[in-house]
Design an enzyme around this catalytic site. Structure first.
Site, PDB file in Angstrom:
ATOM      1  N   TYR A 156      21.339 -39.102 -60.959  1.00  0.00           N
ATOM      2  CA  TYR A 156      21.357 -38.983 -59.378  1.00  0.00           C
ATOM      3  C   TYR A 156      22.918 -38.738 -59.159  1.00  0.00           C
ATOM      4  O   TYR A 156      22.998 -37.996 -57.960  1.00  0.00           O
ATOM      5  CB  TYR A 156      20.487 -39.801 -58.753  1.00  0.00           C
ATOM      6  CG  TYR A 156      19.053 -39.416 -58.611  1.00  0.00           C
ATOM      7  CD1 TYR A 156      18.342 -39.547 -59.559  1.00  0.00           C
ATOM      8  CD2 TYR A 156      18.574 -39.382 -57.072  1.00  0.00           C
ATOM      9  CE1 TYR A 156      16.814 -39.339 -59.702  1.00  0.00           C
ATOM     10  CE2 TYR A 156      17.058 -39.226 -57.211  1.00  0.00           C
ATOM     11  CZ  TYR A 156      16.442 -38.910 -58.192  1.00  0.00           C
ATOM     12  OH  TYR A 156      15.193 -38.864 -57.965  1.00  0.00           O
ATOM     13  N   ASP A 214       5.658 -42.101 -58.932  1.00  0.00           N
ATOM     14  CA  ASP A 214       4.747 -41.201 -58.299  1.00  0.00           C
ATOM     15  C   ASP A 214       3.264 -41.004 -59.345  1.00  0.00           C
ATOM     16  O   ASP A 214       2.208 -40.943 -58.586  1.00  0.00           O
ATOM     17  CB  ASP A 214       5.201 -39.611 -58.327  1.00  0.00           C
ATOM     18  CG  ASP A 214       5.929 -39.196 -57.201  1.00  0.00           C
ATOM     19  OD1 ASP A 214       6.545 -40.149 -56.508  1.00  0.00           O
ATOM     20  OD2 ASP A 214       5.820 -37.887 -56.750  1.00  0.00           O
ATOM     21  N   ASP A 274       8.210 -40.998 -72.351  1.00  0.00           N
ATOM     22  CA  ASP A 274       7.043 -40.073 -72.762  1.00  0.00           C
ATOM     23  C   ASP A 274       5.814 -40.828 -72.797  1.00  0.00           C
ATOM     24  O   ASP A 274       4.514 -40.632 -72.270  1.00  0.00           O
ATOM     25  CB  ASP A 274       7.435 -39.034 -73.751  1.00  0.00           C
ATOM     26  CG  ASP A 274       7.805 -39.471 -75.127  1.00  0.00           C
ATOM     27  OD1 ASP A 274       8.288 -40.944 -75.098  1.00  0.00           O
ATOM     28  OD2 ASP A 274       8.042 -38.846 -76.078  1.00  0.00           O
TER      29      ASP A 274
END
Ligand code: IPM
Ligand code: MG
Length: 354
Positions: free
Chosen positions: A138, A249, A221
């Protein structure tokens, strides 16, 4: 308690209005709060040509805590990147050094049917994602889009963590684990990325100060897969900025709706910004159908983490539980046999239950 209120865009102002109702009901009961409003995101751009206007940043710096709605809207998507609403959010996180992002995912038993996963997989779920918030892809430099030697456009971002950045958020993760189930799973991609290799080393070093916490490591993963396979194996998940964005999320959907989850973003001194995990949902904005519970629960987290008022935080959380037990549901958590209500009515129900 000086609280900066930043409603933002889309459903932000609607859900914030419900959380403010809750805070005002508590202030009628003797809680001393001082609320100041400012614009951020698209609203900041509209008001002052900047998604984080100087006045908003100054207000946020002066406040003990910040309650934020959400930012973003289609009308801002074509603006140059620095002017986009999301930049307001990223800049305020960075400016205030809010490096530790706490994202709890708890399932209310009554909402087990609202989850897309089988009730037996999610019932009793209670996990906490601790996401690093001011580093990683970010913010890493260099970044950009350029034309390369072959005349082709190419783009690049930099995944970057210093050991002090990893250490300080690891401490937060372990401290939270100590107050919960004393299990911490550090999530990275150390089989491929140097950033993750360093992350793992620093987490292992930090763990020596928390011998009571059971530490494990998982590749991201695999963690994404385990979260839907058997989410109850987790207590605290500690992870970096981009992996935490994605996994939080995913975790939110285990609880039935992203509209149920609040979050805290803390600095070294427990100053914090509190916001629902969901976005501005421009498609449903202004229609009084948004779920305000994530924002109300964020206000509860604010009382708990910044102000140390656990009893009041418990009271708010209990009131939310009561509204759910009464069968009230906004559209996102509605299932047949329950009572569908709007955003404001849900806020009123929580206030009544207080
Ligand atoms: C979040 C959001 C933000 C992020 C966006 C809006 C910049 O997705 O808080 O998870 O990526 O951090
Ligand atoms: Mg996100």
């Amino acid at each position: 308690m000086k609280i900066a209120i930043l409603p933002g865009d889309g459903i932000g102002p609607e859900v914030i209005a419900q959380a403010v109702k809750v805070l005002q009901a508590l202030s009628a009961d003797g809680l001393e709060i001082d609320l100041d409003y400012a614009a951020i995101g698209g609203a900041g751009y509209d008001a002052a040509g900047d998604p984080l206007p100087a006045a908003t940043l100054a207000l946020a710096r002066n406040a003990d805590a910040i309650l934020l709605g959400a930012v973003g809207g289609y009308q801002y998507d074509a603006l140059p990147r620095p002017m986009r609403p999301e930049q307001g959010l990223l800049r305020i996180r960075k400016e205030l050094n809010l490096f530790a992002n706490l994202r709890p995912a708890q399932l209310y038993p009554e909402l087990a049917d609202a989850s897309t996963l089988k009730p037996e997989v999610v019932s009793g779920l209670d996990l906490m994602i601790v996401r690093e918030l001011t580093g990683d892809l970010y913010f890493g430099q260099p970044r950009g889009i350029q034309v390369n030697a072959a005349g082709e456009r190419e783009a690049y971002n930099t995944m970057r963590y210093s050991e002090s950045e990893v250490r300080r958020v690891a401490h937060i993760g372990f401290q939270i684990a100590m107050k919960r189930g004393r299990k911490l799973c550090s999530v990275e991609k150390a089989n491929v990325l140097e950033t993750s290799e360093l992350w793992r080393e620093v987490v292992v070093e930090t763990a020596r100060q928390y011998p009571e916490v059971e530490l494990s490591h998982m590749y991201v993963d695999n963690a994404a897969m385990q979260l839907v396979r058997n989410p109850k194996q987790f207590d605290v998940i500690l992870t970096g900025n981009i992996f935490g964005d994605i996994l939080s999320d995913e975790a939110s959907m285990l609880t039935g709706s992203i509209g149920m989850l609040g979050s805290a973003s803390l600095d070294e001194n427990r100053k914090g910004m509190y916001e629902p995990i969901h976005g501005s949902a421009p498609d449903i904005a202004g229609r009084d159908v948004a779920n305000p519970l994530a924002t109300i629960l964020s206000a509860a987290m604010m009382l708990r983490y910044t102000f140390g008022r656990d009893a009041i935080a418990d009271r708010i959380e209990h009131a939310v539980k009561t509204a759910i037990t009464q069968g009230l549901r906004t559209a996102d958590i509605y299932t047949p046999g329950t009572t569908r209500v709007g955003c404001a009515a849900m806020g009123d129900a929580v206030v009544a239950a207080l």
